[in-house]
Design a protein around this motif. Sequence first.
Motif, PDB file in Angstrom:
ATOM      1  N   LEU A  88       0.857  -1.177   0.000  1.00 58.81           N
ATOM      2  CA  LEU A  88       0.000   0.000   0.000  1.00 58.81           C
ATOM      3  C   LEU A  88       0.897   1.233   0.000  1.00 58.81           C
ATOM      4  N   ILE A  89       0.569   2.200  -0.842  1.00 57.58           N
ATOM      5  CA  ILE A  89       1.379   3.409  -0.958  1.00 57.58           C
ATOM      6  C   ILE A  89       0.533   4.607  -0.535  1.00 57.58           C
ATOM      7  N   VAL A  90       1.001   5.346   0.469  1.00 56.23           N
ATOM      8  CA  VAL A  90       0.275   6.512   0.971  1.00 56.23           C
ATOM      9  C   VAL A  90       0.292   7.619  -0.078  1.00 56.23           C
ATOM     10  N   GLN A  91      -0.884   8.168  -0.367  1.00 60.14           N
ATOM     11  CA  GLN A  91      -1.005   9.256  -1.332  1.00 60.14           C
ATOM     12  C   GLN A  91      -1.133  10.606  -0.627  1.00 60.14           C
ATOM     13  N   VAL A  92      -2.087  10.705   0.275  1.00 59.51           N
ATOM     14  CA  VAL A  92      -2.339  11.945   1.017  1.00 59.51           C
ATOM     15  C   VAL A  92      -2.803  11.573   2.421  1.00 59.51           C
ATOM     16  N   SER A  93      -2.386  12.361   3.408  1.00 58.07           N
ATOM     17  CA  SER A  93      -2.910  12.168   4.758  1.00 58.07           C
ATOM     18  C   SER A  93      -3.214  13.529   5.366  1.00 58.07           C
ATOM     19  N   ASP A 135      -4.154  19.748  11.690  1.00 56.48           N
ATOM     20  CA  ASP A 135      -3.093  20.064  10.721  1.00 56.48           C
ATOM     21  C   ASP A 135      -1.712  19.955  11.365  1.00 56.48           C
ATOM     22  N   ASP A 136      -1.524  18.931  12.178  1.00 56.80           N
ATOM     23  CA  ASP A 136      -0.253  18.708  12.860  1.00 56.80           C
ATOM     24  C   ASP A 136       0.686  17.940  11.939  1.00 56.80           C
ATOM     25  N   ALA A 153       1.152  13.644  10.474  1.00 57.16           N
ATOM     26  CA  ALA A 153       0.860  13.320   9.076  1.00 57.16           C
ATOM     27  C   ALA A 153       1.691  12.117   8.625  1.00 57.16           C
ATOM     28  N   VAL A 154       1.043  11.206   7.917  1.00 57.21           N
ATOM     29  CA  VAL A 154       1.754  10.072   7.319  1.00 57.21           C
ATOM     30  C   VAL A 154       2.376  10.568   6.010  1.00 57.21           C
ATOM     31  N   PRO A 155       3.674  10.460   5.840  1.00 60.11           N
ATOM     32  CA  PRO A 155       4.303  11.029   4.644  1.00 60.11           C
ATOM     33  C   PRO A 155       3.831  10.368   3.356  1.00 60.11           C
TER      34      PRO A 155
END
Length: 205
Positions: free
Chosen positions: A59-64, A69-70, A74-76
């Motif tokens: 699984l590849i993170v796209q946006v978090s 807004d910390d 946030a997951v990079p």
Amino acid sequence: LEQTLVRTRELETLLEAAQATSTTLDLNEVFQSVVRLTIQALDVDDCAVMIYDNVEERLIVQVSGNRNDDPDRAVPAGLEYDLFQYTAKTRALRDGQVIVIRSDEVNSDRIELEEMHRLGDTSRMLVPLVVGDASIGLLQVALQSYTRSFTHRDMRMAQALGAQAGAAVENARLSTETSSQVAQSLVINELSRAISSTMDLNIMI
């Protein structure tokens, strides 16, 4: 009456999600809209959109995003999850079902629990992005409240949002791929025309 009001709010949320994700074919904008609407609709602290690579089984993170807004939470983007290590994520993708993990469940996925304890999450929900009969990705949402956990209503709403998000992501992805193919064809046609219009080797090169 209360059930009717709840159902009305759910339908309004789904309508807003449909409108927000259908007004653009820009993939990044779709991801951003999905994260924003999920945090708002489910009243959660964090949300990340991940796309499934069924060749490499990852699984590849796209946006978090998160409620405050910390940047530390946030997951990079680009972070990869090896699905051979994440059994809960694999099960959610394979079965196309929402999975809830609570921090006090000692028998849950060990790696998920370690991540949750590190981040201070009390509950995590894995929501498959389903298109047809296949999962193309996952929404990962989290709560940090000890006074609240995910309800059946939250799971039902999350599943509906996952289906809506899956369709929007797939449409945007197909549009992006089509645009790339058209651009590639134009370049190839221009190259062929330029080469065929001369017999001079230097000009060709």
